[in-house]
Design an enzyme around this catalytic site. Structure first.
Site, PDB file in Angstrom:
ATOM      1  N   CYS A  80       0.828  -1.201   0.000  1.00 53.11           N
ATOM      2  CA  CYS A  80       0.000   0.000   0.000  1.00 53.11           C
ATOM      3  C   CYS A  80       0.871   1.263   0.000  1.00 53.11           C
ATOM      4  CB  CYS A  80      -1.003  -0.057   1.144  1.00 53.11           C
ATOM      5  SG  CYS A  80      -2.446   0.953   0.803  1.00 53.11           S
ATOM      6  N   HIS A 174      -3.510  -4.880   1.537  1.00 51.02           N
ATOM      7  CA  HIS A 174      -2.930  -5.106   2.873  1.00 51.02           C
ATOM      8  C   HIS A 174      -2.910  -6.603   3.189  1.00 51.02           C
ATOM      9  CE1 HIS A 174      -2.753  -0.984   4.704  1.00 51.02           C
ATOM     10  NE2 HIS A 174      -3.458  -0.746   3.628  1.00 51.02           N
ATOM     11  N   GLU A 176      -1.413  -8.178   5.412  1.00 53.69           N
ATOM     12  CA  GLU A 176      -1.368  -8.450   6.865  1.00 53.69           C
ATOM     13  C   GLU A 176      -2.776  -8.490   7.462  1.00 53.69           C
ATOM     14  OE1 GLU A 176      -0.807  -5.696   5.390  1.00 53.69           O
ATOM     15  OE2 GLU A 176      -1.540  -4.006   6.586  1.00 53.69           O
TER      16      GLU A 176
HETATM   17  N1  GLN Z   1      -3.545   6.370   0.664  1.00 48.07           N
HETATM   18  C1  GLN Z   1      -2.360   6.152   1.428  1.00 48.07           C
HETATM   19  C2  GLN Z   1      -1.207   6.956   0.888  1.00 48.07           C
HETATM   20  O1  GLN Z   1      -1.365   7.586  -0.080  1.00 48.07           O
HETATM   21  C3  GLN Z   1      -1.986   4.696   1.484  1.00 48.07           C
HETATM   22  C4  GLN Z   1      -3.044   3.931   2.197  1.00 48.07           C
HETATM   23  C5  GLN Z   1      -2.544   2.737   2.919  1.00 48.07           C
HETATM   24  O2  GLN Z   1      -1.356   2.467   3.038  1.00 48.07           O
HETATM   25  N2  GLN Z   1      -3.499   2.016   3.460  1.00 48.07           N
HETATM   26  O3  GLN Z   1      -0.156   6.973   1.412  1.00 48.07           O
END
Ligand code: GLN
Length: 191
Positions: A80, A174, A176
């Site tokens: 992410c 994610h 995890e």
């Molecule tokens: N939207 C977040 C970002 O731009 C990332 C979201 C996440 O890691 N769950 O950093």
């Protein structure tokens, strides 16, 4: 894993569980200091907020060490926000926020690609080399394009959700938070 900000304890738990599933010894440790970074065999940069994580990686003096260890072949997984940081190219949002990308993987990402209409959702994903995984997406980015040595391992509609470049792995969801440790087991297989 880097523990400056983000989903740290969930990843620590998932790594411990994946190690048990694989019958391997070893431990997950939180990396906040350059000295600890030198001791690990692999590194996860978790989800969180990419601008904040990028600032803190420099403040905690971890960014240069990560780049060097990765160039020496240390397996590295970004999830992410961590996926955004591994990319060579970010979209206008990334540029507007002064996010300093680590720029290790041949891929272009869009931050917050699913926008307001669908900020968080789950989807069953078919991932090459891994199988089916329930992906949890939280204000997720999308990998729009890969080139060079980077190849996609899975897609959701047109967006790439997971990519690998040799010992580097990036995913927009994610792992995890999913009941299966498949992605963590896959990553540990690179160590
Ligand atoms: N939207 C977040 C970002 O731009 C990332 C979201 C996440 O890691 N769950 O950093």
């Amino acid at each position: 894993m880097t523990a400056v900000q983000g989903d740290v304890s969930e990843h620590l738990g998932a790594v411990e569980e994946a190690l048990r599933d694989l019958g391997l010894s070893g431990h997950a440790v939180a990396v906040r200091r350059p000295a600890t970074l030198e001791e690990v065999d692999a590194l996860i940069v978790p989800g969180g907020e990419s601008t904040t994580i990028s600032k803190l990686l420099h403040e905690f003096d971890l960014a240069d060490g990560i780049l060097r260890r990765a160039s020496e072949g240390m397996p590295l997984m970004g999830t992410c926000a961590g996926c955004i940081l591994l990319a060579k190219e970010g979209d206008a949002q990334v540029r507007a926020t002064d996010t300093r990308l680590l720029g290790l993987m041949d891929m272009a990402v869009d931050r917050n690609a699913y926008g307001g209409q669908q900020e968080s959702f789950e989807a069953a994903l078919e991932l090459d080399e891994i199988g089916t995984v329930e992906g949890v997406f939280i204000r997720a980015p999308a990998i729009r394009r890969v080139w060079g040595a980077c190849r996609p391992l899975g897609r959701l509609d047109e967006a790439i959700v997971m990519a690998r470049q040799n010992h580097l792995v990036a995913l927009t969801f994610h792992p995890e938070l999913s009941p299966s440790t498949g992605v963590h087991r896959y990553f540990l297989g690179l160590v």
